[in-house]
Write an enzyme that holds these catalytic residues in place. Structure first.
Site, PDB file in Angstrom:
ATOM      1  N   ASP A 127     -26.734  54.435  59.919  1.00 27.01           N
ATOM      2  CA  ASP A 127     -27.052  54.434  58.493  1.00 27.01           C
ATOM      3  C   ASP A 127     -26.321  53.272  57.822  1.00 27.01           C
ATOM      4  O   ASP A 127     -25.169  52.982  58.116  1.00 27.01           O
ATOM      5  CB  ASP A 127     -26.635  55.776  57.867  1.00 27.01           C
ATOM      6  CG  ASP A 127     -27.279  55.988  56.516  1.00 27.01           C
ATOM      7  OD1 ASP A 127     -28.163  56.860  56.405  1.00 27.01           O
ATOM      8  OD2 ASP A 127     -26.907  55.276  55.548  1.00 27.01           O
ATOM      9  N   ASN A 153     -33.344  65.934  55.170  1.00 28.32           N
ATOM     10  CA  ASN A 153     -33.658  66.113  53.751  1.00 28.32           C
ATOM     11  C   ASN A 153     -35.176  66.034  53.584  1.00 28.32           C
ATOM     12  O   ASN A 153     -35.811  65.127  54.128  1.00 28.32           O
ATOM     13  CB  ASN A 153     -32.987  65.022  52.912  1.00 28.32           C
ATOM     14  CG  ASN A 153     -31.469  65.094  52.991  1.00 28.32           C
ATOM     15  OD1 ASN A 153     -30.899  66.175  53.012  1.00 28.32           O
ATOM     16  ND2 ASN A 153     -30.819  63.943  53.043  1.00 28.32           N
ATOM     17  N   GLY A 155     -33.541  66.143  48.288  1.00 27.28           N
ATOM     18  CA  GLY A 155     -32.709  64.940  48.210  1.00 27.28           C
ATOM     19  C   GLY A 155     -33.180  63.809  49.105  1.00 27.28           C
ATOM     20  O   GLY A 155     -32.413  62.901  49.419  1.00 27.28           O
ATOM     21  N   GLN A 156     -34.451  63.824  49.512  1.00 29.58           N
ATOM     22  CA  GLN A 156     -34.958  62.762  50.391  1.00 29.58           C
ATOM     23  C   GLN A 156     -35.137  61.475  49.601  1.00 29.58           C
ATOM     24  O   GLN A 156     -35.734  61.486  48.523  1.00 29.58           O
ATOM     25  CB  GLN A 156     -36.288  63.195  51.020  1.00 29.58           C
ATOM     26  CG  GLN A 156     -36.803  62.216  52.052  1.00 29.58           C
ATOM     27  CD  GLN A 156     -38.020  62.731  52.814  1.00 29.58           C
ATOM     28  OE1 GLN A 156     -38.508  63.845  52.561  1.00 29.58           O
ATOM     29  NE2 GLN A 156     -38.526  61.923  53.724  1.00 29.58           N
ATOM     30  N   HIS A 170     -36.821  61.548  59.012  1.00 33.80           N
ATOM     31  CA  HIS A 170     -35.633  61.155  59.777  1.00 33.80           C
ATOM     32  C   HIS A 170     -34.638  62.292  59.783  1.00 33.80           C
ATOM     33  O   HIS A 170     -34.580  63.077  58.844  1.00 33.80           O
ATOM     34  CB  HIS A 170     -34.980  59.892  59.194  1.00 33.80           C
ATOM     35  CG  HIS A 170     -34.646  60.004  57.738  1.00 33.80           C
ATOM     36  ND1 HIS A 170     -35.594  59.838  56.747  1.00 33.80           N
ATOM     37  CD2 HIS A 170     -33.493  60.278  57.095  1.00 33.80           C
ATOM     38  CE1 HIS A 170     -35.035  59.991  55.557  1.00 33.80           C
ATOM     39  NE2 HIS A 170     -33.758  60.274  55.741  1.00 33.80           N
TER      40      HIS A 170
HETATM   41  P1  5GP Z   1     -32.454  60.474  52.865  1.00 34.40           P
HETATM   42  O1  5GP Z   1     -31.762  60.736  51.563  1.00 34.40           O
HETATM   43  O2  5GP Z   1     -33.859  59.980  52.673  1.00 34.40           O
HETATM   44  O3  5GP Z   1     -32.352  61.637  53.806  1.00 34.40           O
HETATM   45  O4  5GP Z   1     -31.607  59.355  53.568  1.00 34.40           O
HETATM   46  C1  5GP Z   1     -32.002  58.028  53.712  1.00 34.40           C
HETATM   47  C2  5GP Z   1     -30.847  57.299  54.374  1.00 34.40           C
HETATM   48  O5  5GP Z   1     -31.329  56.044  54.789  1.00 34.40           O
HETATM   49  C3  5GP Z   1     -29.648  57.056  53.447  1.00 34.40           C
HETATM   50  O6  5GP Z   1     -28.492  57.650  54.004  1.00 34.40           O
HETATM   51  C4  5GP Z   1     -29.555  55.523  53.389  1.00 34.40           C
HETATM   52  O7  5GP Z   1     -28.225  55.054  53.379  1.00 34.40           O
HETATM   53  C5  5GP Z   1     -30.303  55.089  54.634  1.00 34.40           C
HETATM   54  N1  5GP Z   1     -30.982  53.803  54.515  1.00 34.40           N
HETATM   55  C6  5GP Z   1     -31.808  53.417  53.494  1.00 34.40           C
HETATM   56  N2  5GP Z   1     -32.264  52.164  53.709  1.00 34.40           N
HETATM   57  C7  5GP Z   1     -31.723  51.761  54.893  1.00 34.40           C
HETATM   58  C8  5GP Z   1     -31.832  50.550  55.650  1.00 34.40           C
HETATM   59  O8  5GP Z   1     -32.506  49.596  55.285  1.00 34.40           O
HETATM   60  N3  5GP Z   1     -31.138  50.483  56.809  1.00 34.40           N
HETATM   61  C9  5GP Z   1     -30.371  51.532  57.258  1.00 34.40           C
HETATM   62  N4  5GP Z   1     -29.731  51.370  58.411  1.00 34.40           N
HETATM   63  N5  5GP Z   1     -30.247  52.692  56.572  1.00 34.40           N
HETATM   64  C10 5GP Z   1     -30.911  52.794  55.409  1.00 34.40           C
END
Ligand code: 5GP
Ligand code: ZN
Length: 115
Positions: free
Chosen positions: A33, A89, A95-96, A102
Protein backbone atom coordinates in the site's frame (compact mmCIF):
# COMPACT_ATOMS: atom_id res chain seq x y z
CA UNK A 1 -9.17 -9.18 -17.97
CA UNK A 2 -11.72 -6.43 -18.88
CA UNK A 3 -9.66 -3.50 -17.55
CA UNK A 4 -11.27 -0.17 -16.64
CA UNK A 5 -9.14 2.59 -18.23
CA UNK A 6 -9.80 4.91 -15.28
CA UNK A 7 -8.93 2.40 -12.59
CA UNK A 8 -5.63 2.74 -10.71
CA UNK A 9 -5.49 -0.95 -9.71
CA UNK A 10 -6.14 -2.08 -13.30
CA UNK A 11 -3.19 0.11 -14.31
CA UNK A 12 -0.97 -1.40 -11.59
CA UNK A 13 -2.07 -4.93 -12.61
CA UNK A 14 -1.15 -4.12 -16.23
CA UNK A 15 2.22 -2.63 -15.21
CA UNK A 16 1.20 0.79 -16.54
CA UNK A 17 1.91 2.51 -13.23
CA UNK A 18 4.55 1.34 -10.77
CA UNK A 19 3.94 -0.46 -7.50
CA UNK A 20 6.10 -2.46 -5.09
CA UNK A 21 4.82 -5.87 -6.10
CA UNK A 22 5.41 -8.81 -3.79
CA UNK A 23 3.46 -11.48 -5.69
CA UNK A 24 1.98 -11.97 -9.13
CA UNK A 25 0.25 -14.92 -10.77
CA UNK A 26 -2.27 -15.35 -13.60
CA UNK A 27 -5.15 -14.13 -11.49
CA UNK A 28 -3.83 -11.97 -8.64
CA UNK A 29 -1.30 -9.25 -7.97
CA UNK A 30 -0.11 -8.17 -4.51
CA UNK A 31 1.72 -4.92 -3.77
CA UNK A 32 2.58 -2.67 -0.85
CA UNK A 33 0.00 0.00 0.00
CA UNK A 34 1.24 3.48 -0.87
CA UNK A 35 0.15 4.75 2.58
CA UNK A 36 0.82 1.85 4.95
CA UNK A 37 -0.95 1.69 8.33
CA UNK A 38 1.24 -1.08 9.72
CA UNK A 39 4.88 -2.21 9.29
CA UNK A 40 3.62 -4.58 6.58
CA UNK A 41 0.53 -3.47 4.63
CA UNK A 42 -0.16 -5.12 1.29
CA UNK A 43 -3.15 -5.22 -1.04
CA UNK A 44 -4.26 -8.49 -2.64
CA UNK A 45 -5.89 -7.53 -5.94
CA UNK A 46 -7.54 -9.64 -8.64
CA UNK A 47 -6.33 -8.71 -12.13
CA UNK A 48 -9.93 -8.83 -13.32
CA UNK A 49 -11.77 -5.53 -12.74
CA UNK A 50 -14.54 -6.16 -10.21
CA UNK A 51 -15.55 -2.94 -8.46
CA UNK A 52 -16.58 -4.21 -5.02
CA UNK A 53 -17.25 -7.35 -3.02
CA UNK A 54 -20.95 -6.63 -3.60
CA UNK A 55 -20.37 -7.18 -7.32
CA UNK A 56 -19.14 -10.74 -6.81
CA UNK A 57 -21.24 -13.88 -7.13
CA UNK A 58 -20.81 -17.61 -6.85
CA UNK A 59 -18.57 -17.56 -9.95
CA UNK A 60 -16.03 -15.48 -8.01
CA UNK A 61 -15.87 -17.84 -5.04
CA UNK A 62 -12.70 -19.67 -6.22
CA UNK A 63 -10.89 -16.36 -6.77
CA UNK A 64 -12.01 -15.03 -3.38
CA UNK A 65 -10.80 -18.23 -1.78
CA UNK A 66 -7.41 -17.88 -3.46
CA UNK A 67 -7.13 -14.26 -2.26
CA UNK A 68 -7.70 -15.38 1.32
CA UNK A 69 -5.50 -18.46 1.03
CA UNK A 70 -2.60 -16.33 -0.21
CA UNK A 71 -2.55 -14.14 2.91
CA UNK A 72 -0.77 -16.48 5.36
CA UNK A 73 1.81 -17.49 2.73
CA UNK A 74 2.58 -13.87 1.90
CA UNK A 75 2.83 -12.80 5.52
CA UNK A 76 5.25 -15.58 6.21
CA UNK A 77 7.33 -14.60 3.14
CA UNK A 78 7.34 -10.99 4.37
CA UNK A 79 8.58 -12.01 7.80
CA UNK A 80 5.31 -11.54 9.71
CA UNK A 81 5.27 -14.21 12.40
CA UNK A 82 2.92 -12.92 15.08
CA UNK A 83 -0.45 -12.71 13.36
CA UNK A 84 -2.04 -10.33 10.87
CA UNK A 85 -5.34 -8.68 9.95
CA UNK A 86 -7.31 -9.01 6.70
CA UNK A 87 -9.84 -6.34 5.65
CA UNK A 88 -12.09 -5.80 2.62
CA UNK A 89 -13.79 -2.40 2.60
CA UNK A 90 -16.99 -2.46 0.55
CA UNK A 91 -18.88 0.57 -0.77
CA UNK A 92 -19.30 4.02 0.69
CA UNK A 93 -20.30 3.06 4.21
CA UNK A 94 -17.60 0.40 4.18
CA UNK A 95 -15.01 3.12 3.62
CA UNK A 96 -13.93 1.88 0.18
CA UNK A 97 -11.80 4.44 -1.67
CA UNK A 98 -10.57 2.50 -4.68
CA UNK A 99 -13.42 0.82 -6.58
CA UNK A 100 -11.51 -2.26 -7.68
CA UNK A 101 -11.91 -5.19 -5.29
CA UNK A 102 -8.94 -5.63 -2.96
CA UNK A 103 -8.08 -7.18 0.37
CA UNK A 104 -5.80 -5.37 2.80
CA UNK A 105 -3.41 -7.51 4.80
CA UNK A 106 -1.74 -5.83 7.79
CA UNK A 107 1.01 -7.25 9.98
CA UNK A 108 4.17 -6.53 11.88
CA UNK A 109 4.86 -5.39 15.42
CA UNK A 110 2.46 -2.91 17.02
CA UNK A 111 1.76 -0.06 17.51
CA UNK A 112 0.24 0.56 14.08
CA UNK A 113 -0.74 4.06 12.91
CA UNK A 114 -4.37 2.87 12.37
CA UNK A 115 -6.40 -0.28 12.86
P1 5GP B 1 -9.79 1.20 0.35
O1 5GP B 1 -10.15 2.32 1.27
O2 5GP B 1 -10.39 1.38 -1.02
O3 5GP B 1 -10.05 -0.14 0.95
O4 5GP B 1 -8.22 1.25 0.22
C1 5GP B 1 -7.53 1.68 -0.90
C2 5GP B 1 -6.05 1.63 -0.55
O5 5GP B 1 -5.33 1.78 -1.74
C3 5GP B 1 -5.60 2.75 0.41
O6 5GP B 1 -5.04 2.17 1.57
C4 5GP B 1 -4.57 3.53 -0.42
O7 5GP B 1 -3.47 3.97 0.35
C5 5GP B 1 -4.16 2.53 -1.48
N1 5GP B 1 -3.78 3.13 -2.76
C6 5GP B 1 -4.50 4.06 -3.46
N2 5GP B 1 -3.85 4.39 -4.60
C7 5GP B 1 -2.72 3.63 -4.62
C8 5GP B 1 -1.64 3.52 -5.56
O8 5GP B 1 -1.59 4.18 -6.59
N3 5GP B 1 -0.64 2.66 -5.26
C9 5GP B 1 -0.66 1.90 -4.11
N4 5GP B 1 0.36 1.08 -3.91
N5 5GP B 1 -1.66 1.97 -3.20
C10 5GP B 1 -2.67 2.83 -3.46
ZN1 ZN C 1 -9.81 -2.01 -11.98
Amino acid sequence: MNPDPNCVFCKIAAGQIPAKKVHEDDELVVFHDIHPWAPVHVLVVPKQHVATLSDTGAEHAPMLGRMLALAPRLMSQLGVTNGFRTVINTGRDGGQEVYHLHMHVFGGPRPWSKG
